[in-house]
Design a protein around this motif. Structure first.
Motif, PDB file in Angstrom:
ATOM      1  N   LEU A  71     -20.032  36.248 -45.277  1.00 27.76           N
ATOM      2  CA  LEU A  71     -20.380  35.447 -43.970  1.00 27.76           C
ATOM      3  C   LEU A  71     -19.577  35.352 -42.957  1.00 27.76           C
ATOM      4  CD1 LEU A  71     -22.216  32.590 -45.918  1.00 27.76           C
ATOM      5  CD2 LEU A  71     -23.289  34.096 -44.471  1.00 27.76           C
ATOM      6  N   ASP A  72     -18.174  35.412 -43.261  1.00 19.04           N
ATOM      7  CA  ASP A  72     -17.367  35.604 -42.193  1.00 19.04           C
ATOM      8  C   ASP A  72     -17.503  36.617 -41.511  1.00 19.04           C
ATOM      9  OD1 ASP A  72     -16.084  33.200 -43.312  1.00 19.04           O
ATOM     10  OD2 ASP A  72     -14.566  34.471 -44.546  1.00 19.04           O
ATOM     11  N   LEU A  73     -17.877  37.855 -42.062  1.00 21.28           N
ATOM     12  CA  LEU A  73     -17.783  39.142 -41.190  1.00 21.28           C
ATOM     13  C   LEU A  73     -19.540  39.380 -40.407  1.00 21.28           C
ATOM     14  CD1 LEU A  73     -15.836  41.690 -43.410  1.00 21.28           C
ATOM     15  CD2 LEU A  73     -15.009  40.405 -41.336  1.00 21.28           C
ATOM     16  N   HIS A  74     -20.469  38.901 -41.263  1.00 21.67           N
ATOM     17  CA  HIS A  74     -21.529  39.095 -41.104  1.00 21.67           C
ATOM     18  C   HIS A  74     -22.562  38.220 -40.922  1.00 21.67           C
ATOM     19  CE1 HIS A  74     -20.126  43.283 -41.623  1.00 21.67           C
ATOM     20  NE2 HIS A  74     -19.917  43.148 -42.945  1.00 21.67           N
ATOM     21  N   LYS A  75     -22.227  37.082 -40.078  1.00 21.35           N
ATOM     22  CA  LYS A  75     -22.961  35.833 -40.112  1.00 21.35           C
ATOM     23  C   LYS A  75     -24.454  36.005 -39.587  1.00 21.35           C
ATOM     24  CE  LYS A  75     -23.319  31.439 -40.519  1.00 21.35           C
ATOM     25  NZ  LYS A  75     -22.350  30.487 -39.624  1.00 21.35           N
ATOM     26  N   ALA A  80     -27.564  37.373 -44.482  1.00 22.20           N
ATOM     27  CA  ALA A  80     -26.750  36.029 -44.467  1.00 22.20           C
ATOM     28  C   ALA A  80     -27.131  34.913 -45.057  1.00 22.20           C
ATOM     29  CB  ALA A  80     -26.336  35.820 -43.043  1.00 22.20           C
ATOM     30  N   PRO A  81     -28.562  34.641 -44.836  1.00 20.80           N
ATOM     31  CA  PRO A  81     -29.052  33.499 -45.455  1.00 20.80           C
ATOM     32  C   PRO A  81     -28.887  33.478 -47.068  1.00 20.80           C
ATOM     33  CG  PRO A  81     -30.523  34.216 -43.826  1.00 20.80           C
ATOM     34  CD  PRO A  81     -29.459  35.248 -43.990  1.00 20.80           C
ATOM     35  N   TYR A  82     -29.150  34.907 -47.591  1.00 21.62           N
ATOM     36  CA  TYR A  82     -28.996  35.143 -48.839  1.00 21.62           C
ATOM     37  C   TYR A  82     -27.501  34.768 -49.303  1.00 21.62           C
ATOM     38  CZ  TYR A  82     -29.123  37.641 -53.472  1.00 21.62           C
ATOM     39  OH  TYR A  82     -29.085  37.759 -54.823  1.00 21.62           O
ATOM     40  N   ALA A  83     -26.745  35.241 -48.903  1.00 23.81           N
ATOM     41  CA  ALA A  83     -25.248  34.995 -49.167  1.00 23.81           C
ATOM     42  C   ALA A  83     -25.094  33.679 -49.266  1.00 23.81           C
ATOM     43  CB  ALA A  83     -24.179  36.000 -48.183  1.00 23.81           C
ATOM     44  N   ALA A 111     -22.921  23.151 -50.146  1.00 19.65           N
ATOM     45  CA  ALA A 111     -23.205  24.567 -49.546  1.00 19.65           C
ATOM     46  C   ALA A 111     -24.656  24.770 -49.311  1.00 19.65           C
ATOM     47  CB  ALA A 111     -22.592  25.818 -50.685  1.00 19.65           C
ATOM     48  N   LEU A 112     -25.368  24.230 -50.270  1.00 21.52           N
ATOM     49  CA  LEU A 112     -26.900  24.516 -49.900  1.00 21.52           C
ATOM     50  C   LEU A 112     -27.242  23.758 -48.746  1.00 21.52           C
ATOM     51  CD1 LEU A 112     -27.969  24.361 -53.470  1.00 21.52           C
ATOM     52  CD2 LEU A 112     -28.017  26.287 -52.337  1.00 21.52           C
ATOM     53  N   GLU A 113     -26.812  22.619 -48.420  1.00 19.76           N
ATOM     54  CA  GLU A 113     -27.175  21.881 -47.342  1.00 19.76           C
ATOM     55  C   GLU A 113     -26.936  22.675 -46.022  1.00 19.76           C
ATOM     56  OE1 GLU A 113     -25.816  18.039 -47.781  1.00 19.76           O
ATOM     57  OE2 GLU A 113     -27.546  17.155 -49.151  1.00 19.76           O
ATOM     58  N   ARG A 114     -25.614  23.114 -46.026  1.00 16.42           N
ATOM     59  CA  ARG A 114     -25.033  23.937 -44.874  1.00 16.42           C
ATOM     60  C   ARG A 114     -25.980  25.258 -44.498  1.00 16.42           C
ATOM     61  NH1 ARG A 114     -20.418  25.415 -46.863  1.00 16.42           N
ATOM     62  NH2 ARG A 114     -19.391  23.622 -46.099  1.00 16.42           N
ATOM     63  N   MET A 115     -26.325  25.650 -45.890  1.00 15.85           N
ATOM     64  CA  MET A 115     -27.154  27.047 -45.605  1.00 15.85           C
ATOM     65  C   MET A 115     -28.661  26.558 -45.142  1.00 15.85           C
ATOM     66  SD  MET A 115     -29.973  28.105 -48.010  1.00 15.85           S
ATOM     67  CE  MET A 115     -31.468  29.042 -47.189  1.00 15.85           C
TER      68      MET A 115
END
Length: 284
Positions: A71-75, A80-83, A111-115
């Motif tokens: 996610l840091d490199l490929h947002k 990205a949603p899967y990660a 983490a899930l709420e942020r996703m």
């Protein structure tokens, strides 16, 4: 002739061995862990493969490193949603049981709420919602476990606080009837039978088919008989119980009696026990 055959055989053996070794490594995708090239550190497919490999091995801490690195490199990558979802799932998998630290569950919820916020409407949104609910189920069970632990240790006020928290935060969870019943038991042990009766009434009204409903009715009958005996004793006594204070429901929780404030809501005489004020202002 023999020498030439040996020469051919010897020359072909290293190639065959190298080919076999390469095939074996490729078959298990172990090459993604070998070397330290720029491609392996930045390529999204390689990073994701490493994360998935760690996750499949149940090495969730290492998997988290790779998913976060992704996610840091490929947002904006399609994965990205899967990660982001796998980060929450990894935290969830790190939760062991209801008698362990709840921190992994809290991190999973975060983490899930942020996703869901960062990738609204993604194909993993429904799964994230389900995982969040599972986390809350676990947390509710943890509160019940801790409350029952306090109850067995005869720390009834601490137990009542835990059961009250369940009813405020998780009234629709499967553990709610048990929490309400044990809340009534805790108040009964503290001598606050009126509050116990209020909770037993709510138990009968809101959870009439629960497994503790019959126990609640039995306790209510016991409290009713005790109350009648108390009224008879008071009628024959010359000295009224002057320290008793009427129960006032909490404005923030209209359906449930609030946990009494140790400093002002009730006295030791009301509870029928002697208490000592701790340094933190709670009754011990």
């Amino acid at each position: 002739m023999l020498v030439s055959l040996l020469a051919v055989g010897c020359s072909s053996t290293p190639k065959e061995q190298a080919s076999a070794e390469k095939k074996a490594v490729g078959g298990t995708d172990e090459q993604i862990f070998l070397g330290d090239t720029i491609e392996k550190n930045y390529d999204p497919n390689v990073i994701m493969k490493r994360g998935e490999a760690f996750f499949d091995k149940e090495e969730y801490s290492e998997a988290l490193v790779e998913y976060n690195h992704f996610l840091d490199l490929h947002k904006t990558h399609v994965l990205a949603p899967y990660a982001a979802f796998k980060i929450g799932e990894s935290h969830f998998k790190m939760a062991k049981s209801i008698d362990r630290d709840p921190e992994p569950l809290n991190k999973a919820i975060t983490a899930l709420e942020r996703m869901r916020k960062d990738f609204p409407g993604s194909r993993y949104d429904a799964q994230a919602q389900q995982k969040i609910q599972e986390c809350h189920d676990w947390l509710a069970q943890m509160h019940l476990f801790v409350g029952q632990f306090y109850y067995r240790r005869e720390s009834y006020l601490a137990a009542a606080h835990r059961f009250e928290q369940i009813m405020k935060i998780y009234p629709d969870k499967p553990v709610a009837p048990d929490a309400l019943y044990f809340l009534a038991l805790s108040y009964h042990e503290l001598g606050a039978d009126d509050w116990a009766a209020d909770n037993l009434t709510l138990l009968a009204e809101k959870y009439p088919t629960s497994k503790v409903a019959a126990d609640g009715r039995s306790l209510m009958a016991k409290l009713g008989n005790k109350k009648s005996d108390t009224m008879i004793a008071k009628d024959s006594s010359a000295t009224p119980f002057s320290d008793a204070r009427p129960y006032a429901p909490s404005s923030s929780s209209p359906d449930l009696p609030a946990i009494p404030n140790a400093a002002s809501a009730f006295s030791a005489n009301v509870l029928g026990q002697s208490f000592t004020a701790c340094r933190l202002g709670a009754w011990c």
